[in-house]
Write a protein that holds these residues in place. Structure first.
Motif, PDB file in Angstrom:
ATOM      1  N   HIS A 190       0.841  -1.189   0.000  1.00  0.00           N
ATOM      2  CA  HIS A 190       0.000   0.000   0.000  1.00  0.00           C
ATOM      3  C   HIS A 190       0.881   1.245   0.000  1.00  0.00           C
ATOM      4  O   HIS A 190       1.925   1.282   0.675  1.00  0.00           O
ATOM      5  N   PRO A 191       0.459   2.293  -0.718  1.00  0.00           N
ATOM      6  CA  PRO A 191       1.266   3.523  -0.776  1.00  0.00           C
ATOM      7  C   PRO A 191       1.594   4.099   0.597  1.00  0.00           C
ATOM      8  O   PRO A 191       2.721   4.553   0.826  1.00  0.00           O
ATOM      9  N   GLN A 192       0.622   4.083   1.505  1.00  0.00           N
ATOM     10  CA  GLN A 192       0.862   4.706   2.819  1.00  0.00           C
ATOM     11  C   GLN A 192       1.927   3.957   3.609  1.00  0.00           C
ATOM     12  O   GLN A 192       2.581   4.526   4.492  1.00  0.00           O
ATOM     13  N   ASP A 193       2.119   2.645   3.298  1.00  0.00           N
ATOM     14  CA  ASP A 193       3.152   1.881   3.997  1.00  0.00           C
ATOM     15  C   ASP A 193       4.538   2.123   3.409  1.00  0.00           C
ATOM     16  O   ASP A 193       5.549   1.738   4.022  1.00  0.00           O
ATOM     17  N   LEU A 194       4.570   2.726   2.204  1.00  0.00           N
ATOM     18  CA  LEU A 194       5.847   2.932   1.546  1.00  0.00           C
ATOM     19  C   LEU A 194       6.434   4.314   1.790  1.00  0.00           C
ATOM     20  O   LEU A 194       7.651   4.497   1.645  1.00  0.00           O
ATOM     21  N   VAL A 195       5.583   5.297   2.103  1.00  0.00           N
ATOM     22  CA  VAL A 195       6.080   6.654   2.327  1.00  0.00           C
ATOM     23  C   VAL A 195       7.044   6.644   3.513  1.00  0.00           C
ATOM     24  O   VAL A 195       6.754   6.097   4.580  1.00  0.00           O
ATOM     25  N   GLY A 196       8.227   7.239   3.292  1.00  0.00           N
ATOM     26  CA  GLY A 196       9.246   7.293   4.332  1.00  0.00           C
ATOM     27  C   GLY A 196      10.221   6.144   4.285  1.00  0.00           C
ATOM     28  O   GLY A 196      11.162   6.104   5.086  1.00  0.00           O
ATOM     29  N   THR A 197      10.007   5.178   3.371  1.00  0.00           N
ATOM     30  CA  THR A 197      10.943   4.057   3.252  1.00  0.00           C
ATOM     31  C   THR A 197      11.831   4.273   2.029  1.00  0.00           C
ATOM     32  O   THR A 197      11.519   5.045   1.130  1.00  0.00           O
ATOM     33  N   SER A 198      12.955   3.547   1.975  1.00  0.00           N
ATOM     34  CA  SER A 198      13.872   3.663   0.836  1.00  0.00           C
ATOM     35  C   SER A 198      13.425   2.713  -0.283  1.00  0.00           C
ATOM     36  O   SER A 198      13.165   1.526  -0.027  1.00  0.00           O
ATOM     37  N   LEU A 199      13.344   3.256  -1.477  1.00  0.00           N
ATOM     38  CA  LEU A 199      12.960   2.430  -2.618  1.00  0.00           C
ATOM     39  C   LEU A 199      14.013   1.349  -2.878  1.00  0.00           C
ATOM     40  O   LEU A 199      13.687   0.253  -3.335  1.00  0.00           O
ATOM     41  N   LEU A 200      15.263   1.641  -2.515  1.00  0.00           N
ATOM     42  CA  LEU A 200      16.324   0.667  -2.753  1.00  0.00           C
ATOM     43  C   LEU A 200      16.158  -0.582  -1.903  1.00  0.00           C
ATOM     44  O   LEU A 200      16.575  -1.674  -2.296  1.00  0.00           O
ATOM     45  N   ASP A 201      15.502  -0.415  -0.708  1.00  0.00           N
ATOM     46  CA  ASP A 201      15.323  -1.574   0.167  1.00  0.00           C
ATOM     47  C   ASP A 201      14.330  -2.579  -0.403  1.00  0.00           C
ATOM     48  O   ASP A 201      14.285  -3.739   0.039  1.00  0.00           O
ATOM     49  N   ASP A 206      20.534  -8.448  -5.431  1.00  0.00           N
ATOM     50  CA  ASP A 206      21.505  -8.398  -6.530  1.00  0.00           C
ATOM     51  C   ASP A 206      21.429  -7.091  -7.319  1.00  0.00           C
ATOM     52  O   ASP A 206      22.377  -6.758  -8.059  1.00  0.00           O
ATOM     53  N   ASP A 207      20.320  -6.342  -7.183  1.00  0.00           N
ATOM     54  CA  ASP A 207      20.145  -5.109  -7.956  1.00  0.00           C
ATOM     55  C   ASP A 207      20.523  -3.851  -7.171  1.00  0.00           C
ATOM     56  O   ASP A 207      20.650  -2.783  -7.763  1.00  0.00           O
ATOM     57  N   ARG A 208      20.668  -3.958  -5.866  1.00  0.00           N
ATOM     58  CA  ARG A 208      20.777  -2.744  -5.054  1.00  0.00           C
ATOM     59  C   ARG A 208      22.055  -1.953  -5.338  1.00  0.00           C
ATOM     60  O   ARG A 208      22.015  -0.731  -5.484  1.00  0.00           O
ATOM     61  N   ALA A 209      23.170  -2.626  -5.422  1.00  0.00           N
ATOM     62  CA  ALA A 209      24.434  -1.907  -5.606  1.00  0.00           C
ATOM     63  C   ALA A 209      24.431  -1.147  -6.924  1.00  0.00           C
ATOM     64  O   ALA A 209      24.831   0.033  -6.983  1.00  0.00           O
ATOM     65  N   GLN A 210      23.976  -1.756  -7.980  1.00  0.00           N
ATOM     66  CA  GLN A 210      23.959  -1.087  -9.273  1.00  0.00           C
ATOM     67  C   GLN A 210      22.961   0.064  -9.283  1.00  0.00           C
ATOM     68  O   GLN A 210      23.223   1.134  -9.855  1.00  0.00           O
ATOM     69  N   ALA A 211      21.790  -0.134  -8.627  1.00  0.00           N
ATOM     70  CA  ALA A 211      20.792   0.938  -8.571  1.00  0.00           C
ATOM     71  C   ALA A 211      21.334   2.135  -7.809  1.00  0.00           C
ATOM     72  O   ALA A 211      21.112   3.298  -8.192  1.00  0.00           O
ATOM     73  N   GLU A 212      22.065   1.896  -6.744  1.00  0.00           N
ATOM     74  CA  GLU A 212      22.636   2.994  -5.956  1.00  0.00           C
ATOM     75  C   GLU A 212      23.702   3.722  -6.765  1.00  0.00           C
ATOM     76  O   GLU A 212      23.768   4.964  -6.759  1.00  0.00           O
ATOM     77  N   ALA A 213      24.507   2.973  -7.504  1.00  0.00           N
ATOM     78  CA  ALA A 213      25.549   3.606  -8.326  1.00  0.00           C
ATOM     79  C   ALA A 213      24.909   4.444  -9.432  1.00  0.00           C
ATOM     80  O   ALA A 213      25.373   5.562  -9.724  1.00  0.00           O
ATOM     81  N   ASP A 214      23.836   3.936 -10.050  1.00  0.00           N
ATOM     82  CA  ASP A 214      23.150   4.698 -11.100  1.00  0.00           C
ATOM     83  C   ASP A 214      22.527   5.968 -10.520  1.00  0.00           C
ATOM     84  O   ASP A 214      22.546   7.031 -11.159  1.00  0.00           O
ATOM     85  N   ARG A 226      17.592   5.186 -17.107  1.00  0.00           N
ATOM     86  CA  ARG A 226      16.601   4.130 -17.314  1.00  0.00           C
ATOM     87  C   ARG A 226      17.301   2.791 -17.223  1.00  0.00           C
ATOM     88  O   ARG A 226      18.397   2.612 -17.758  1.00  0.00           O
ATOM     89  N   ALA A 227      16.657   1.843 -16.524  1.00  0.00           N
ATOM     90  CA  ALA A 227      17.280   0.533 -16.344  1.00  0.00           C
ATOM     91  C   ALA A 227      16.207  -0.486 -15.978  1.00  0.00           C
ATOM     92  O   ALA A 227      15.105  -0.130 -15.543  1.00  0.00           O
ATOM     93  N   ARG A 228      16.518  -1.775 -16.186  1.00  0.00           N
ATOM     94  CA  ARG A 228      15.639  -2.873 -15.770  1.00  0.00           C
ATOM     95  C   ARG A 228      15.967  -3.203 -14.314  1.00  0.00           C
ATOM     96  O   ARG A 228      17.121  -3.450 -13.969  1.00  0.00           O
ATOM     97  N   ARG A 229      14.957  -3.153 -13.432  1.00  0.00           N
ATOM     98  CA  ARG A 229      15.142  -3.454 -12.014  1.00  0.00           C
ATOM     99  C   ARG A 229      14.232  -4.605 -11.610  1.00  0.00           C
ATOM    100  O   ARG A 229      13.187  -4.833 -12.225  1.00  0.00           O
ATOM    101  N   THR A 230      14.644  -5.283 -10.525  1.00  0.00           N
ATOM    102  CA  THR A 230      13.868  -6.415 -10.018  1.00  0.00           C
ATOM    103  C   THR A 230      13.526  -6.166  -8.564  1.00  0.00           C
ATOM    104  O   THR A 230      14.429  -5.950  -7.725  1.00  0.00           O
ATOM    105  N   PHE A 231      12.210  -6.158  -8.253  1.00  0.00           N
ATOM    106  CA  PHE A 231      11.725  -5.989  -6.885  1.00  0.00           C
ATOM    107  C   PHE A 231      11.268  -7.345  -6.362  1.00  0.00           C
ATOM    108  O   PHE A 231      10.929  -8.252  -7.127  1.00  0.00           O
ATOM    109  N   VAL A 232      11.256  -7.437  -5.014  1.00  0.00           N
ATOM    110  CA  VAL A 232      10.787  -8.654  -4.361  1.00  0.00           C
ATOM    111  C   VAL A 232       9.381  -8.399  -3.836  1.00  0.00           C
ATOM    112  O   VAL A 232       9.160  -7.527  -3.001  1.00  0.00           O
ATOM    113  N   HIS A 233       8.427  -9.122  -4.328  1.00  0.00           N
ATOM    114  CA  HIS A 233       7.029  -9.010  -3.908  1.00  0.00           C
ATOM    115  C   HIS A 233       6.890  -9.613  -2.512  1.00  0.00           C
ATOM    116  O   HIS A 233       7.617 -10.554  -2.162  1.00  0.00           O
TER     117      HIS A 233
END
Length: 813
Positions: A190-201, A206-214, A226-233
């Motif tokens: 839910h959006p309200q649970d995401l506000v204030g959290t880091s999108l990188l988390d 395996d994607d976090r280091a590259q996303a932070e560097a970008d 622009r890049a292909r990213r993978t999130f964990v549901h």
């Protein structure tokens, strides 16, 4: 407003001021509409405010969707509610604030907010308005800011909250300040649970280091990434997104905010992964395949090839890719390959399997089984060819060896009985075409059994090998020497012009074979009995049977001599005729049946009864040998009655209720009691009359007496069919067809043998087919031996065929 419309020379601004349509000091444009709402005139200010010149304004009606008008709440305004339309309809002034799409020079366009006042132009008599004068001016000041802000807010919320993509605002450290509702559907949170959290988390580790560097690179100097990213549901599965991130900078160029758009491409990513796996599997299979594999473009140029293909061609993979299929195909097979490519390019074929020859780098041929599949694009156009090539050189060689062994006598190396029939049949067909004859020399070693009994079977085998060798050296190149089996040999002599030529050759063979042999230090001398037959038909079996009978005559006449058909004393015929009479009593005769089939469906239509004689000495004799004796000795009537009764009994026991055809001689048809014999034969067998067809010769028609004609009519009244046999070989056949009530005719095999090579024969046979069909007769072609003959006959309207192609004569079962 009761006023006339401004004239052509009137200034619209002065007209509007004179009639108090503008407030003092108001900077507004003026637009004049006609009674239908169309723009008639507009001053320069109106053109500037609306972003359209006069011609463009005149090209627009009130219901033109390009106005894209909205009210102050952002709701679309329909054409009937536009100020000019309302003024014309209600005859009252209209004042509104509208948002209007205004074109801009950059081609993007913008929404501008306008104050619009529309006054109808009324006549003094109160008739319908004859026009509308509208004033337009831009909303300014605080009100303009409010309208633009509200408009932007509506647009933003509409896009952000209703978009399938996830929209998010982040601070420079990637902390979420706002995220659109679609985050729940895409990311499972839910959006309200995401506000204030880091999108990188939320990313896969395996994607976090590259996303932070970008991100850091974007903050330092970029405007977007622009890049292909993978999130964990939260449920554990992976969500693949295309992430587009833009940096918002202040007036000093420092990044103050990040705007991210996340588009769910999980299905696409899974499809790409599956595609990549499939491509990988194909590449592994292609590299490791034990058979050659090639990918070619639509022109036949090879794009990819595996090592197995390179090995097959004796080249490197790089050398293979520098060529195409034409360069490595044997010249004999190129035309067929080209034709196949054209058919596949034209859409006739999607897959083709063929055996062909490739050429190795050293020039040696390689036999291969080539399987080719065309790969088409989404529109069905050929894009690539996938070719698989399996080396079958050894298999081909083995098959050829087996084929050779099948027609070769293993002891002597000569052709065997199987090949003899084929060679003799072709020789007879050629002789008929060229007007020559075929000679048959049937050789039998005299007292060969004594060699086996005294010196042993090994010595006997060696003797046979030496006899075969002498025959091979004696015969001409165009002749064929064959071992039938045991101590029997046959020589087929082609291009024979006379009997004397064959006799001279037979004497030479006899002398050569009777010269001494040296076997295991033993000198042997044997004698040979030879039988001759000469002719151009009617069949290989008959000619061979005649030569066999001549050889037996040579044996019975004292051995070591040459005899030919008809060359024995008259007592031979008398003896054979007497034996035939006894054969009728001893039941030595039997019937074989040959099928007659439909040339279009291939279904069995009838069987023809053919008499055979199992002679105690000569073995199985064909009718060409003994029927002439029966005719001369007046045994033909008794023989014909035996055949009729036996054929009816056999046919009554068949599971398939097809017609049986029985040949009838002229002597039988001339007997007044013959119809009664036929009726009794049918009754005794229990065979319906419509299942019996009597085949008569042309001589029966030509010599038809009144008794014969009466007999034929009675047979037809019984329900028996009459058919004319060997049609086309006699004289005056066509003029005599009307004499008897015939149901069918057979085209003689001598015509069919030359189909479809001879245009003259083609024309003749086609004429015979049309003649029979035109008279309502059932037409049968005799002697059909090849599929080409059958296809030609079917194409030209012949309904039925008979011949070795469909089956040889065999027992009733």
């Amino acid at each position: 407003m009761r006023a006339d419309a401004p004239g052509p020379g009137d200034d619209l601004l002065e007209f509007a001021q004179r009639h108090h349509l503008l407030r003092p000091g108001e900077r507004a444009g003026v637009v004049l509409h006609d009674a239908a709402g169309g723009v008639v005139a507009a001053d320069a200010t109106a053109q500037r405010v609306l972003g359209l010149d006069l011609e463009q304004l005149r090209a627009r009606t009130l219901d033109d969707p390009r106005w894209a008008c909205v009210d102050e709440d952002g709701c679309p305004v329909p054409p009937r509610n536009l100020p000019a339309a309302r003024a014309l309809a209600g005859r009252e002034p209209v004042r509104v604030v509208l948002g209007v799409h205004r074109p801009t020079p950059d081609g993007v366009g913008e929404r501008t907010w306008l104050k619009v006042r529309a006054e109808p132009l009324l006549d003094a008599n109160g008739a319908a308005p004859h026009g509308v004068v509208a004033t337009v001016c831009e909303v300014d000041g605080e009100r303009a800011v409010q309208l633009q802000l509200a408009d932007a807010t509506r647009l933003y919320r509409t896009l952000a909250e209703r978009a399938a993509d996830v929209v998010t605002l982040l601070n420079p450290e990637s902390v979420i300040n706002w995220i659109s509702p679609s985050a729940h559907a895409v990311l499972g949170r839910h959006p309200q649970d995401l506000v204030g959290t880091s999108l990188l988390d939320l990313l896969h580790p395996d994607d976090r280091a590259q996303a932070e560097a970008d991100r850091d690179s974007l903050l330092r100097s970029g405007s977007s990434s622009r890049a292909r990213r993978t999130f964990v549901h939260p449920q554990g599965h992976l969500v693949h997104v295309d992430a587009s991130v833009s940096a918002v900078r202040d007036e000093h160029g420092e990044p103050v905010q990040l705007v991210g758009i996340l588009r769910d491409v999980s299905a696409q990513a899974l499809a790409e992964e599956e595609r990549d796996r499939a491509v990988h599997r194909f590449e592994v299979a292609m590299r490791s395949a034990g058979i050659g594999m090639v990918i070619a473009d639509a022109t036949g140029q090879w794009l990819e090839a595996n090592q197995a293909m390179a090995d097959l061609l004796g080249r490197s993979v790089e050398e293979v890719l520098e060529t195409d299929f034409r360069a490595v195909t044997a010249e004999e097979d190129r035309a067929a390959d080209e034709a196949t490519y054209r058919r596949m390019l034209g859409g006739e074929l999607d897959r083709d399997v063929a055996e062909k020859r490739y050429v190795r780098s050293d020039g040696t041929p390689v036999w291969a089984r080539r399987t080719m599949v065309v790969v088409r694009d989404a529109h069905g156009a050929p894009e690539h060819f996938l070719v698989q090539v399996q080396d079958i050189t050894e298999q081909k060689r083995a098959r050829e060896q087996l084929a050779t062994l099948a027609v070769t006598d293993t002891l002597t190396g000569l052709p065997n009985r199987l090949l003899l029939t084929d060679r003799l049949t072709h020789a007879l067909a050629r002789a008929r075409r060229e007007g020559t004859s075929v000679g048959i020399l049937f050789c039998d070693l005299d007292l060969f059994k004594q060699v086996n009994d005294t010196l042993g079977h090994d010595a006997g085998d060696e003797l046979l090998r030496q006899v075969a060798g002498r025959l091979q050296h004696t015969v001409r190149d165009e002749d064929t020497a064959v071992r039938l089996g045991g101590d029997e040999f046959v020589v087929v002599c082609e291009d024979v012009t006379g009997a004397e030529q064959v006799h001279r050759f037979a004497e030479r063979v006899r002398q050569v074979l009777q010269e001494p042999y040296l076997i295991d230090e033993h000198e042997l001398q044997i004698t040979v009995s030879l039988g001759l037959a000469l002719g151009d038909g009617p069949s290989a079996e008959v000619l061979l049977q005649q030569a066999d009978a001549s050889m037996y005559r040579a044996k019975h006449s004292g051995r070591a001599r040459v005899e030919s058909v008809g060359g024995g004393p008259a007592t031979d015929h008398v003896a054979l005729e007497g034996e035939l009479r006894a054969a009728l009593e001893r039941d030595e005769l039997l019937l074989h049946y040959q099928p007659v089939v439909s040339l279009t469906s291939g279904l069995l239509r009838k069987r023809e009864a053919l008499v055979r004689w199992t002679h105690p000495v000569h073995g199985l004799l064909l009718p060409d040998v003994f029927l002439p004796l029966a005719e001369r000795g007046r045994l033909i009537t008794a023989l014909g009655l035996w055949v009729l009764r036996r054929a009816c009994r056999d046919a009554a026991r068949w599971e398939d209720p097809v017609t049986v055809a029985v040949n009838v001689s002229a002597r039988q048809l001339a007997r007044a009691d013959f119809p009664d014999q036929v009726r009794r034969a049918l009754e005794e067998a229990g065979l319906p009359a419509d299942r019996l067809c009597l085949e008569i010769t042309e001589s029966s028609v030509l010599q038809a007496s009144e008794t014969t004609l009466t007999c034929a009519r009675r047979l037809v009244d019984l329900g028996v069919a009459l058919s004319l046999d060997d049609f086309g070989t006699g004289q005056s056949s066509i003029s005599s067809l009307h004499k008897l009530t015939l149901q069918g005719l057979k085209i003689d095999r001598s015509f069919i043998a030359d189909l479809p090579a001879s245009p003259r024969v083609e024309a003749l046979v086609e004429g015979l087919i049309q003649l029979g069909g035109g008279m309502g007769l059932e037409v049968i072609a005799e002697g059909v031996e090849t599929s080409e003959q059958a296809a030609w006959l079917a194409t030209h309207g012949c309904p039925m065929g008979q011949g070795f192609l469909f089956g040889r004569p065999g027992a009733a079962a």
